[in-house]
Design a protein around this motif. Structure first.
Motif, PDB file in Angstrom:
ATOM      1  N   LEU A 165      28.852  47.785  61.467  1.00  0.00           N
ATOM      2  CA  LEU A 165      27.804  46.820  61.167  1.00  0.00           C
ATOM      3  C   LEU A 165      28.322  45.669  60.318  1.00  0.00           C
ATOM      4  O   LEU A 165      28.016  44.502  60.585  1.00  0.00           O
ATOM      5  CB  LEU A 165      26.633  47.509  60.455  1.00  0.00           C
ATOM      6  CG  LEU A 165      25.453  46.580  60.136  1.00  0.00           C
ATOM      7  CD1 LEU A 165      24.808  46.057  61.413  1.00  0.00           C
ATOM      8  CD2 LEU A 165      24.414  47.298  59.266  1.00  0.00           C
ATOM      9  N   ASN A 166      29.149  45.977  59.309  1.00  0.00           N
ATOM     10  CA  ASN A 166      29.595  44.890  58.426  1.00  0.00           C
ATOM     11  C   ASN A 166      30.417  43.846  59.178  1.00  0.00           C
ATOM     12  O   ASN A 166      30.308  42.649  58.919  1.00  0.00           O
ATOM     13  CB  ASN A 166      30.328  45.443  57.199  1.00  0.00           C
ATOM     14  CG  ASN A 166      31.518  46.302  57.554  1.00  0.00           C
ATOM     15  OD1 ASN A 166      31.758  46.569  58.744  1.00  0.00           O
ATOM     16  ND2 ASN A 166      32.263  46.752  56.569  1.00  0.00           N
ATOM     17  N   LYS A 167      31.194  44.296  60.161  1.00  0.00           N
ATOM     18  CA  LYS A 167      31.999  43.328  60.920  1.00  0.00           C
ATOM     19  C   LYS A 167      31.124  42.459  61.823  1.00  0.00           C
ATOM     20  O   LYS A 167      31.369  41.253  61.977  1.00  0.00           O
ATOM     21  CB  LYS A 167      33.062  44.048  61.733  1.00  0.00           C
ATOM     22  CG  LYS A 167      34.218  44.429  60.841  1.00  0.00           C
ATOM     23  CD  LYS A 167      35.274  45.247  61.526  1.00  0.00           C
ATOM     24  CE  LYS A 167      36.302  45.667  60.475  1.00  0.00           C
ATOM     25  NZ  LYS A 167      37.129  46.780  60.931  1.00  0.00           N
ATOM     26  N   VAL A 168      30.108  43.076  62.403  1.00  0.00           N
ATOM     27  CA  VAL A 168      29.190  42.302  63.248  1.00  0.00           C
ATOM     28  C   VAL A 168      28.446  41.264  62.396  1.00  0.00           C
ATOM     29  O   VAL A 168      28.313  40.101  62.792  1.00  0.00           O
ATOM     30  CB  VAL A 168      28.182  43.240  63.955  1.00  0.00           C
ATOM     31  CG1 VAL A 168      27.139  42.432  64.713  1.00  0.00           C
ATOM     32  CG2 VAL A 168      28.919  44.160  64.918  1.00  0.00           C
ATOM     33  N   LEU A 169      28.017  41.681  61.208  1.00  0.00           N
ATOM     34  CA  LEU A 169      27.303  40.748  60.336  1.00  0.00           C
ATOM     35  C   LEU A 169      28.202  39.595  59.898  1.00  0.00           C
ATOM     36  O   LEU A 169      27.792  38.434  59.906  1.00  0.00           O
ATOM     37  CB  LEU A 169      26.750  41.489  59.096  1.00  0.00           C
ATOM     38  CG  LEU A 169      25.607  42.469  59.379  1.00  0.00           C
ATOM     39  CD1 LEU A 169      25.177  43.184  58.101  1.00  0.00           C
ATOM     40  CD2 LEU A 169      24.413  41.731  60.002  1.00  0.00           C
TER      41      LEU A 169
END
Ligand SMILES: [Zn+2]
Ligand SMILES: [Zn+2]
Length: 257
Positions: free
Chosen positions: A237-241
């Motif tokens: 999730l953090n990379k997508v954000l």
């Protein structure tokens, strides 16, 4: 031009210095910074560089071929550089860097960064070109700041990865010399393309071929960053954000600047 030279040179020097003095930062934040910069590079390539190249090219489908060729050239350069320009850092287990040799890495990376710099020498070229044909040069003028910003963002992790790789294979005192040589590559590419344009040695159409090659290289580098940031196809999730944040910023600056 001088300001761009200084910005490019010192961004590389500072980011490389960071890896030199605070190597423990490497793991925790590097990957996220890399994804941010890679996403930004992808965004400006798609939003800014490609549309401009196709609009200005007398033969758009040939421009497509140059872009594919640039992608392929970057594939070869990444073999030489062991992927430093997309932030690939080989860890102790791999002997990649030492096997392949520091000079090979430097040559691959220098050629990439030099080509990349030519894109910024176009202050005259593309602007004048657009002005001649359509008279909407204000569009370009504004966008090229975003281009510079995107390349500076990419320059950071690139220099950081170079120093991290060099630290694992050579004595520390040589590293700053090699980092400085690398830091000069993009500014020199910028000066050369500016000179070739100003002196009318190469026309805008010929220079656009180089820009097409660079754009293809950017597609290679940015998509490789996406692949390598989640090799196991898990959802982070953090990379997508971070990626979405970079896209949002690139879109906003492209419209506002
Ligand atoms: Zn890689
Ligand atoms: Zn680069």
């Amino acid at each position: 031009m001088l300001l761009n030279f200084i910005l490019l040179f010192f961004t590389a020097l500072l980011a490389g210095g960071l890896a030199y003095f605070i190597p423990s930062w490497e793991e925790r934040y590097f990957k996220l910074v890399l994804v941010f910069a890679g996403s930004y590079l992808f965004a400006i390539t798609v939003l800014h560089i490609l549309p401009e190249l196709f609009v200005e090219s007398a033969n758009p489908s040939r421009m497509g071929l140059y872009i594919l060729l640039g992608f392929f050239i970057q594939q070869i350069l990444a073999l030489l550089s062991t992927g430093v320009e997309h932030g690939h850092i080989h860890h102790h287990g791999h002997q990649h860097a030492s096997e392949i040799g520091v000079w090979t890495i430097m040559i691959g990376l220098f050629m990439h960064a030099f080509l990349e710099g030519t894109l910024l020498g176009n202050e005259g070229s593309l602007t004048a070109h657009v002005h001649d044909h359509a008279g909407h040069d204000h569009h370009h003028h504004h966008g090229s700041n975003n281009l510079l910003f995107g390349i500076l963002l990419h320059k950071g992790p690139e220099a950081f990865a170079l120093v991290a790789v060099l630290m694992s294979v050579m004595k520390k005192r040589w590293i700053f010399l090699l980092l400085s040589i690398f830091a000069l590559a993009s500014p020199l590419g910028m000066l050369l393309s500016n000179y070739l344009y100003e002196s009318k040695l190469l026309g805008g159409e010929t220079l656009n071929v180089f820009y097409g090659l660079v754009a293809g290289g950017f597609l290679h580098i940015s998509t490789t960053i996406f692949f390598e940031s989640s090799p196991d196809h898990r959802f982070y999730l953090n990379k997508v954000l971070v990626s979405m944040l970079a896209f949002g910023l690139a879109i906003s600056l492209e419209m506002l600047l």
